[in-house]
Design a protein around this motif. Structure first.
Motif, PDB file in Angstrom:
ATOM      1  N   LEU A 146     -39.866  15.666  20.539  1.00 30.55           N
ATOM      2  CA  LEU A 146     -39.103  16.770  20.748  1.00 30.55           C
ATOM      3  C   LEU A 146     -39.927  17.924  20.287  1.00 30.55           C
ATOM      4  O   LEU A 146     -40.380  17.808  18.984  1.00 30.55           O
ATOM      5  CB  LEU A 146     -37.711  16.805  20.231  1.00 30.55           C
ATOM      6  N   VAL A 147     -39.924  19.179  20.836  1.00 36.99           N
ATOM      7  CA  VAL A 147     -40.672  20.137  20.247  1.00 36.99           C
ATOM      8  C   VAL A 147     -39.539  20.866  19.313  1.00 36.99           C
ATOM      9  O   VAL A 147     -38.486  20.682  19.298  1.00 36.99           O
ATOM     10  CB  VAL A 147     -41.238  21.306  21.221  1.00 36.99           C
ATOM     11  N   LEU A 148     -40.067  21.663  18.389  1.00 37.95           N
ATOM     12  CA  LEU A 148     -39.379  22.289  17.431  1.00 37.95           C
ATOM     13  C   LEU A 148     -38.179  23.117  18.010  1.00 37.95           C
ATOM     14  O   LEU A 148     -37.295  23.726  17.477  1.00 37.95           O
ATOM     15  CB  LEU A 148     -40.077  23.181  16.365  1.00 37.95           C
ATOM     16  N   ASP A 149     -38.448  23.680  19.166  1.00 36.87           N
ATOM     17  CA  ASP A 149     -37.293  24.662  19.863  1.00 36.87           C
ATOM     18  C   ASP A 149     -36.323  23.672  20.362  1.00 36.87           C
ATOM     19  O   ASP A 149     -36.236  23.217  21.381  1.00 36.87           O
ATOM     20  CB  ASP A 149     -38.112  25.257  20.921  1.00 36.87           C
ATOM     21  N   THR A 150     -35.237  23.925  19.464  1.00 40.66           N
ATOM     22  CA  THR A 150     -34.040  22.764  19.624  1.00 40.66           C
ATOM     23  C   THR A 150     -33.181  23.340  20.861  1.00 40.66           C
ATOM     24  O   THR A 150     -31.913  22.783  21.170  1.00 40.66           O
ATOM     25  CB  THR A 150     -33.166  22.685  18.418  1.00 40.66           C
ATOM     26  N   ARG A 151     -33.498  24.648  21.552  1.00 42.99           N
ATOM     27  CA  ARG A 151     -32.762  25.002  22.532  1.00 42.99           C
ATOM     28  C   ARG A 151     -33.321  24.525  23.711  1.00 42.99           C
ATOM     29  O   ARG A 151     -32.496  24.583  24.860  1.00 42.99           O
ATOM     30  CB  ARG A 151     -32.911  26.648  22.759  1.00 42.99           C
ATOM     31  N   GLU A 152     -34.215  23.903  23.802  1.00 40.10           N
ATOM     32  CA  GLU A 152     -34.723  23.023  25.047  1.00 40.10           C
ATOM     33  C   GLU A 152     -33.592  22.400  25.586  1.00 40.10           C
ATOM     34  O   GLU A 152     -32.927  21.443  24.993  1.00 40.10           O
ATOM     35  CB  GLU A 152     -35.721  22.108  24.846  1.00 40.10           C
ATOM     36  N   THR A 153     -33.301  22.738  26.677  1.00 41.62           N
ATOM     37  CA  THR A 153     -32.409  21.689  27.734  1.00 41.62           C
ATOM     38  C   THR A 153     -32.214  20.240  27.450  1.00 41.62           C
ATOM     39  O   THR A 153     -33.134  19.692  27.667  1.00 41.62           O
ATOM     40  CB  THR A 153     -32.243  22.414  28.975  1.00 41.62           C
ATOM     41  N   CYS A 154     -31.107  19.811  27.237  1.00 34.93           N
ATOM     42  CA  CYS A 154     -31.013  18.284  27.062  1.00 34.93           C
ATOM     43  C   CYS A 154     -30.796  17.393  28.404  1.00 34.93           C
ATOM     44  O   CYS A 154     -30.150  18.291  29.192  1.00 34.93           O
ATOM     45  CB  CYS A 154     -30.207  17.730  26.108  1.00 34.93           C
ATOM     46  N   THR A 155     -31.106  16.281  28.301  1.00 36.66           N
ATOM     47  CA  THR A 155     -30.811  15.504  29.618  1.00 36.66           C
ATOM     48  C   THR A 155     -29.979  14.338  28.829  1.00 36.66           C
ATOM     49  O   THR A 155     -30.348  13.559  28.097  1.00 36.66           O
ATOM     50  CB  THR A 155     -32.124  14.725  30.157  1.00 36.66           C
ATOM     51  N   ILE A 156     -28.728  14.047  29.675  1.00 36.12           N
ATOM     52  CA  ILE A 156     -27.680  13.377  29.305  1.00 36.12           C
ATOM     53  C   ILE A 156     -27.966  11.869  29.585  1.00 36.12           C
ATOM     54  O   ILE A 156     -28.558  11.774  30.758  1.00 36.12           O
ATOM     55  CB  ILE A 156     -26.317  13.464  29.704  1.00 36.12           C
ATOM     56  N   THR A 157     -28.685  11.214  28.784  1.00 41.05           N
ATOM     57  CA  THR A 157     -29.109   9.769  28.931  1.00 41.05           C
ATOM     58  C   THR A 157     -27.938   8.681  29.194  1.00 41.05           C
ATOM     59  O   THR A 157     -26.801   8.870  28.836  1.00 41.05           O
ATOM     60  CB  THR A 157     -29.982   9.430  27.980  1.00 41.05           C
ATOM     61  N   SER A 158     -28.113   7.468  29.556  1.00 48.51           N
ATOM     62  CA  SER A 158     -27.114   6.410  29.762  1.00 48.51           C
ATOM     63  C   SER A 158     -26.718   6.286  28.257  1.00 48.51           C
ATOM     64  O   SER A 158     -27.354   5.966  27.421  1.00 48.51           O
ATOM     65  CB  SER A 158     -27.939   5.072  30.456  1.00 48.51           C
ATOM     66  N   GLY A 159     -25.255   5.926  28.544  1.00 46.18           N
ATOM     67  CA  GLY A 159     -24.575   5.723  27.242  1.00 46.18           C
ATOM     68  C   GLY A 159     -24.025   6.739  26.445  1.00 46.18           C
ATOM     69  O   GLY A 159     -23.323   6.756  25.406  1.00 46.18           O
ATOM     70  N   CYS A 160     -24.426   8.014  26.827  1.00 43.00           N
ATOM     71  CA  CYS A 160     -24.005   9.101  26.066  1.00 43.00           C
ATOM     72  C   CYS A 160     -23.117   9.813  27.164  1.00 43.00           C
ATOM     73  O   CYS A 160     -23.064   9.875  28.152  1.00 43.00           O
ATOM     74  CB  CYS A 160     -25.410  10.111  25.790  1.00 43.00           C
ATOM     75  N   GLN A 161     -22.060  10.708  26.492  1.00 44.43           N
ATOM     76  CA  GLN A 161     -21.040  11.516  27.157  1.00 44.43           C
ATOM     77  C   GLN A 161     -21.441  12.652  27.763  1.00 44.43           C
ATOM     78  O   GLN A 161     -22.257  13.411  27.060  1.00 44.43           O
ATOM     79  CB  GLN A 161     -19.772  11.643  25.981  1.00 44.43           C
ATOM     80  N   GLY A 162     -21.024  13.193  28.688  1.00 36.54           N
ATOM     81  CA  GLY A 162     -21.198  14.476  29.319  1.00 36.54           C
ATOM     82  C   GLY A 162     -20.419  15.581  28.863  1.00 36.54           C
ATOM     83  O   GLY A 162     -20.772  16.567  29.033  1.00 36.54           O
TER      84      GLY A 162
END
Length: 263
Positions: free
Chosen positions: A46-62
């Motif tokens: 990941l880049v240091l810009d933690t505002r980058e939009t995440c992608t919800i991956t398998s096993g993680c809650q939306g």
């Protein structure tokens, strides 16, 4: 977080640049190599810009579940979370590798304790935060992490980690008959070198991470050396290369105390 494997030559080079841990190691390294493997927090590039939009991956809650506190009958597996600060605070539970959205979150009044029940297999962290920031669908990893693992064998493991930064003190203790604990209650957010600070995504200034997000060998010396100088390496993980400040509880119950911090 487990230590990375280095070559002998690499260890010699590292020892010349990194202060040696002072004080006794909490747990035997041979045991932790076996039991702490699930607690490894996988790093993504990941880049240091933690505002980058995440992608919800398998096993993680939306979406995150807001809880108000579960009934504690003295035997249910989970966490007693105490807010030792002077105002209400919200705490967020994240599963490992699920940085986009918390698993659960709870608001606790000042000087109060709430219980959060957890099922076997929960591995992750509890952090301070705000609903405006932590529920916006982005990754916000800067701050103090209380890492826990609720084991299928009935044994819970826990530690305090400052590798991703420090936004205040925290302790963790076993709720079995041993009463072992680790962590710190020191106020560390004032008096650090200027280059040891970084702002959270909401602008609050805290101590920055001690390693680059995608490389445990890329030490950020200003924050790492400041925290190590204040705490040593026996109370919390300061980096991935020193100490084993981990405790266990034989009844899968842990008590966590958060002290005043910056959210």
């Amino acid at each position: 977080m487990l230590r990375s494997i280095f070559t002998f030559a690499g260890l010699l080079a590292l020892s010349a640049a990194v202060p040696i841990s002072q004080g006794p190691i909490v747990s035997s390294s041979s045991l932790l190599k076996v039991v702490r493997a699930p607690m490894k927090l996988p790093r993504s590039p990941l880049v240091l810009d933690t505002r980058e939009t995440c992608t919800i991956t398998s096993g993680c809650q939306g979406s995150a579940e807001e809880v108000t506190g579960d009934t504690d009958d003295g035997s249910t597996w989970g966490l007693q979370i105490t807010n030792s600060g002077d105002e209400a605070a919200t705490y967020f539970l994240y599963q490992n590798s699920c940085d986009c959205m918390p698993y659960k979150y709870i608001t606790i009044q000042a000087s109060s304790t709430s219980f959060v029940a957890l099922s076997t297999g929960f591995q992750g962290r509890i952090v301070r935060g705000t609903t405006e920031m932590n529920l916006d669908g982005n990754s916000h990893r800067l701050g103090t992490w209380v890492e826990v693992n609720i084991g299928s064998d009935g044994t819970a493991w826990g530690n305090i980690s400052l590798i991703k930064g420090c936004d205040g003190a925290a302790t963790i203790a076993a709720l079995d008959s041993t009463g072992v604990s680790t962590g710190f209650d020191d106020w560390l957010l004032d008096g650090a070198p200027d280059d040891a600070y970084e702002a959270k995504d909401n602008g609050v200034k805290v101590i920055k991470q001690t390693e680059a997000l995608d490389d445990a060998n890329d030490i950020i010396y200003a924050s790492r050396d400041y925290l190590a100088g204040k705490l040593g390496y026996t109370k919390a993980y300061i980096d991935d290369h020193h100490g084993d400040p981990v405790i266990c509880s034989s009844n899968n119950r842990l008590a966590i105390t958060f002290y005043k911090g910056r959210t």
